[in-house]
Design a protein around this motif. Structure first.
Motif, PDB file in Angstrom:
ATOM      1  N   ILE A 470       0.803  -1.227   0.000  1.00 33.50           N
ATOM      2  CA  ILE A 470       0.000   0.000   0.000  1.00 33.50           C
ATOM      3  C   ILE A 470       0.832   1.273   0.000  1.00 33.50           C
ATOM      4  CG2 ILE A 470      -2.020  -1.087   1.036  1.00 33.50           C
ATOM      5  CD1 ILE A 470      -1.154  -0.057   3.754  1.00 33.50           C
ATOM      6  N   GLY A 471       2.144   1.151   0.186  1.00 31.98           N
ATOM      7  CA  GLY A 471       3.015   2.307   0.079  1.00 31.98           C
ATOM      8  C   GLY A 471       2.946   3.285   1.226  1.00 31.98           C
ATOM      9  N   LEU A 472       2.546   2.840   2.397  1.00 28.77           N
ATOM     10  CA  LEU A 472       2.475   3.718   3.571  1.00 28.77           C
ATOM     11  C   LEU A 472       2.365   2.875   4.827  1.00 28.77           C
ATOM     12  CD1 LEU A 472      -0.741   3.609   4.560  1.00 28.77           C
ATOM     13  CD2 LEU A 472      -1.032   5.142   2.645  1.00 28.77           C
ATOM     14  N   ALA A 473       2.484   3.557   5.958  1.00 29.64           N
ATOM     15  CA  ALA A 473       2.248   2.923   7.253  1.00 29.64           C
ATOM     16  C   ALA A 473       0.994   3.530   7.863  1.00 29.64           C
ATOM     17  CB  ALA A 473       3.444   3.145   8.171  1.00 29.64           C
ATOM     18  N   ALA A 474       0.186   2.682   8.448  1.00 28.49           N
ATOM     19  CA  ALA A 474      -1.035   3.133   9.126  1.00 28.49           C
ATOM     20  C   ALA A 474      -0.912   2.812  10.602  1.00 28.49           C
ATOM     21  CB  ALA A 474      -2.257   2.451   8.535  1.00 28.49           C
ATOM     22  N   ALA A 475      -1.311   3.765  11.438  1.00 27.78           N
ATOM     23  CA  ALA A 475      -1.193   3.557  12.884  1.00 27.78           C
ATOM     24  C   ALA A 475      -2.337   4.253  13.592  1.00 27.78           C
ATOM     25  CB  ALA A 475       0.145   4.098  13.384  1.00 27.78           C
ATOM     26  N   LYS A 476      -2.641   3.765  14.788  1.00 30.36           N
ATOM     27  CA  LYS A 476      -3.569   4.462  15.672  1.00 30.36           C
ATOM     28  C   LYS A 476      -2.779   5.571  16.373  1.00 30.36           C
ATOM     29  CE  LYS A 476      -7.517   2.096  15.449  1.00 30.36           C
ATOM     30  NZ  LYS A 476      -7.968   1.295  16.595  1.00 30.36           N
ATOM     31  N   TRP A 538      -0.907   4.566  -4.837  1.00 32.35           N
ATOM     32  CA  TRP A 538       0.434   3.966  -4.892  1.00 32.35           C
ATOM     33  C   TRP A 538       0.429   2.847  -5.914  1.00 32.35           C
ATOM     34  CZ3 TRP A 538       5.417   3.778  -4.138  1.00 32.35           C
ATOM     35  CH2 TRP A 538       6.086   2.567  -3.937  1.00 32.35           C
ATOM     36  N   ARG A 539       1.484   2.819  -6.733  1.00 31.40           N
ATOM     37  CA  ARG A 539       1.675   1.722  -7.685  1.00 31.40           C
ATOM     38  C   ARG A 539       2.775   0.830  -7.136  1.00 31.40           C
ATOM     39  NH1 ARG A 539       0.241   6.197 -10.607  1.00 31.40           N
ATOM     40  NH2 ARG A 539      -1.569   5.891 -11.960  1.00 31.40           N
ATOM     41  N   ASN A 540       2.404  -0.363  -6.736  1.00 30.86           N
ATOM     42  CA  ASN A 540       3.343  -1.225  -6.024  1.00 30.86           C
ATOM     43  C   ASN A 540       4.187  -2.064  -6.975  1.00 30.86           C
ATOM     44  OD1 ASN A 540       1.826  -3.578  -6.708  1.00 30.86           O
ATOM     45  ND2 ASN A 540       0.472  -3.243  -4.957  1.00 30.86           N
ATOM     46  N   ALA A 541       5.114  -2.818  -6.408  1.00 31.32           N
ATOM     47  CA  ALA A 541       6.056  -3.595  -7.209  1.00 31.32           C
ATOM     48  C   ALA A 541       5.390  -4.757  -7.940  1.00 31.32           C
ATOM     49  CB  ALA A 541       7.179  -4.120  -6.316  1.00 31.32           C
ATOM     50  N   LEU A 542       4.190  -5.131  -7.538  1.00 29.39           N
ATOM     51  CA  LEU A 542       3.463  -6.214  -8.213  1.00 29.39           C
ATOM     52  C   LEU A 542       2.773  -5.741  -9.489  1.00 29.39           C
ATOM     53  CD1 LEU A 542       1.766  -7.804  -5.051  1.00 29.39           C
ATOM     54  CD2 LEU A 542       3.784  -8.657  -6.277  1.00 29.39           C
ATOM     55  N   GLY A 543       2.790  -4.427  -9.714  1.00 30.19           N
ATOM     56  CA  GLY A 543       2.081  -3.864 -10.854  1.00 30.19           C
ATOM     57  C   GLY A 543       0.681  -3.408 -10.508  1.00 30.19           C
ATOM     58  N   GLY A 544       0.299  -3.528  -9.238  1.00 28.13           N
ATOM     59  CA  GLY A 544      -1.036  -3.118  -8.818  1.00 28.13           C
ATOM     60  C   GLY A 544      -1.111  -1.637  -8.523  1.00 28.13           C
ATOM     61  N   THR A 545      -2.294  -1.085  -8.717  1.00 25.95           N
ATOM     62  CA  THR A 545      -2.568   0.309  -8.369  1.00 25.95           C
ATOM     63  C   THR A 545      -3.489   0.300  -7.162  1.00 25.95           C
ATOM     64  OG1 THR A 545      -2.365   1.008 -10.673  1.00 25.95           O
ATOM     65  CG2 THR A 545      -3.491   2.510  -9.166  1.00 25.95           C
TER      66      THR A 545
END
Length: 666
Positions: A470-476, A538-545
């Motif tokens: 997902i190209g990011l970090a999510a946190a509470k 984010w466009r990840n290394a798998l080719g996914g958007t």
């Protein structure tokens, strides 16, 4: 609802000449001494609706002593009904409404047969492997077969749960110990099975014992039928607990050369209000997807129990059937339509809605026999890591409370279920439970596509150490915000200031922030203090958007539902897909939308109004539409003129509360 005899006969002849594409298995109430009235109801039902298949409900679990006395008396009533129906064209079958029994036994006059023992140690029903009970089953099904019923359907008491896991009787404890090389007592085995994890050798062995018990039982049914007439078709009803044990049973009970038939657990009775349908629909699409290409004809549970309008309106009954047909179900088991329950008339509204729409379900079934479902893909799982009913844990194909249920249905956005994760298109991952159910290989398949990820799922992916997807970090995190703003347009809308909203950080190089969360001191203030990204592409290394948004279904309805949020969500989906997502409903109220490719091209769209505000003109996102037709009650397509309002076709198609309409867009 009385008709002239000439009309009745003409309609009956027409019905007999047409084989149904969507078959309704209409159950008749057991009516000893009232067979003439029951037969008259059947004739009227067939004349009005065209339905010619009825199943006489016989509860044949052992009661009294000798138990066969009950069977003989019940079959006397069946024969009397058959005589009353001679020459009518009505096909009379049997619903074996119970053979094991749905509930624990309470009568005192019982045969000396072994009882099943459940996980709690309670003696419940008769054990199907007891020799005395097995002989009773053989005789009962052979006697049924001698009546040459048009169809035999067993009910959902044919299961290894009632409603706790069975069986821990001496016979099955011994079978388990032989299988495992153990020496458990009944109490020790029950304690062990309550504690073990799924996949433990003892768990696997117990499941094998259960499967064997059920498969032997159903093969016994078929063998008894075949001893009289191997051509008699048969099917089963399955309770939700048995979903994963059921396909072999459906195949075992079918006659040679017959397509297996299985009614699945999609019932939604007690449905007095529209708020119950969305969760039920998620179960329906899960069943449709799970059994896609299984070679089994699945039936909807169009149950009106307790068979009155307090349970289910005639319109919601028919809408359920329309949804089932659109999703590829081959028919439905309905209860007591046009019958009498005891001395009371079952509301004729159920008959009348089928009569008004007598060509629609068959026509819809023909249309949906080809093509594929369209819309945003919701994960439908074929792995069930928590399914452990001996320990009281159930699990279904689609997790409850997904974004489809919580956002797409209210906003009129079309969606579908997907079990293979191989079809291209937009996917949505919205629940932490979904993230935990994916294998690494499944995550890779899903995130090689276009994916919308909500805040809850982003937190779960971060915890699983899959930030790379997902190209990011999510946190509470405790941070100050009360607004969300679109970076491109500057448009803003309210956002719930709560701990449930995740904080996005550590964005990967190349990630694009689409919206920002921030704080404005008051309404209309020019000040907007940016606090964190709200939606990130984010466009990840798998080719996914991937678009990951902090927005999630845990937000309060006050901030979750608005016109601004709906069109914001549509823009995100458009950005993912690279074009306007078609078949979105433009009426700003709760509208369930399903879409699929038509058998001759174009799109089929099913729209259901789930808001008590009636719709006078349906608005459908169809920028390329050249023609639109609506499926009429008689099964014919009727082209409608429409106006354009930007990308929406404004159709002269009204929708009452709970009403469904099927459209063909070309």
């Amino acid at each position: 609802m009385k008709m002239p005899i000439g009309t009745v006969l003409a309609l009956m002849c027409a019905a007999a000449a047409h084989a149904a594409d969507f078959t309704i298995y209409n159950v008749l109430p057991f009516s000893p001494g009232r067979e003439a009235q029951c037969a008259a109801d059947c004739r009227e039902y067939m004349a009005a609706t065209g339905g010619d298949l009825v199943l006489y409900s016989l509860s044949l679990h052992p009661e009294g002593r000798p138990a066969m006395e009950k069977v003989e008396r019940y079959l006397e009533s069946y024969r009397a009904l058959r005589r009353e129906l001679e020459g009518s064209g009505v096909r009379l079958g049997v619903l074996v409404q119970s053979i094991l029994g749905h509930w624990p036994r309470v009568d005192k006059d019982i045969e000396d047969w072994t009882r099943t023992v459940n996980i709690k140690g309670e003696k419940v029903r008769f054990c199907p492997d007891d020799p005395g009970f097995a002989k009773y089953i053989d005789l009962t099904f052979a006697m049924l077969a001698k009546e040459r019923p048009a169809f035999i359907l067993t009910d959902d008491d044919v299961r290894a749960y009632s409603h706790d896991a069975e069986c821990f009787c001496p016979r099955h404890v011994a079978e388990f110990n032989e299988l495992r090389g153990t020496k458990y007592t009944e109490a020790e085995l029950r304690k062990r099975l309550s504690a073990v994890r799924q996949g433990d050798p003892d768990y696997v062995a117990f499941l094998s014992v259960q499967r064997g018990m059920m498969e032997r039982l159903v093969k016994r049914f078929r063998a008894a039928i075949d001893s009289v007439d191997p051509s008699i078709p048969a099917g089963i009803c399955v309770a939700w607990e048995e979903t994963f044990l059921a396909p072999p049973l459906a195949r075992a009970i079918a006659a040679k050369g017959q397509t297996p038939v299985m009614r699945v657990a999609t019932g939604c009775y007690g449905e007095r209000f529209g708020t119950r349908l969305p969760a039920n629909v998620m179960r329906m699409i899960g069943f449709a997807e799970y059994y896609r290409d299984s070679g089994i004809d699945i039936l909807d549970e169009a149950d009106t129990c307790p068979h009155n309008l307090w349970s289910k309106s005639a319109l919601s009954f028919f809408t359920h059937l329309e949804i089932a047909s659109f999703l590829g179900f081959k028919g439905a088991k309905a209860w007591y339509v046009n019958g009498h329950k005891g001395g009371s008339l079952v509301p004729r509204a159920y008959t009348e809605v089928l009569a008004r729409n007598r060509g629609l379900l068959d026509a819809l079934a023909r249309e949906t026999a080809e093509g594929a479902a369209e819309g945003v893909a919701v994960p439908a799982f074929t792995r069930f890591p928590k399914w452990h009913l001996a320990a009281g844990h159930g699990e279904m194909f689609i997790e409850g409370g997904t974004f489809a249920e919580q956002a797409f249905i209210p906003f009129g956005i079309p969606f579908r279920a997907e079990k293979d994760f191989s079809r291209d298109g937009i996917y949505v991952v919205s629940r932490k439970e979904e993230v935990s159910r994916f294998t690494d290989a499944e995550l890779k398949k899903v995130f090689s596509h276009k994916v919308l990820v909500t805040g809850e799922a982003a937190l779960a992916l971060t915890a699983r150490r899959r930030r790379d997807l997902i190209g990011l970090a999510a946190a509470k995190k405790d941070f100050r915000f009360n607004r969300e703003r679109d970076k491109a347009s500057g448009a803003g809308f309210a956002a719930t200031p709560s701990d449930a909203m995740p904080f996005f950080s550590d964005l990967a190089p190349g990630a694009e922030v689409l919206t920002e969360l921030g704080f404005s001191p008051y309404s209309g203030s020019p000040v907007f203090e940016v606090a964190a990204p709200g939606a990130v592409l984010w466009r990840n290394a798998l080719g996914g958007t991937v678009i990951t948004c902090a927005y999630h279904s845990g937000m309060t309805p006050l901030h979750r539902f608005s016109e601004a949020r709906k069109y914001w969500l549509m823009r995100l989906l458009d950005r993912l897909g690279g074009a306007a997502l078609p078949s979105v409903c433009g009426n700003d109220q709760d509208v369930l939308v399903f879409a699929r490719t038509g058998k001759e091209g174009g799109s089929l769209v099913l729209a259901v109004n789930l808001n008590s505000e009636p719709i006078s003109a349906l608005r459908l996102r169809a920028p390329q539409a050249k023609s639109v037709s609506v499926l009429a009650p008689n099964g014919e397509w009727r082209q409608v003129e429409f106006e354009r309002d930007g990308e929406f076709a404004v159709l002269p198609v009204p929708l009452a509360f709970y009403e469904a309409k099927v459209l063909k867009v070309e």
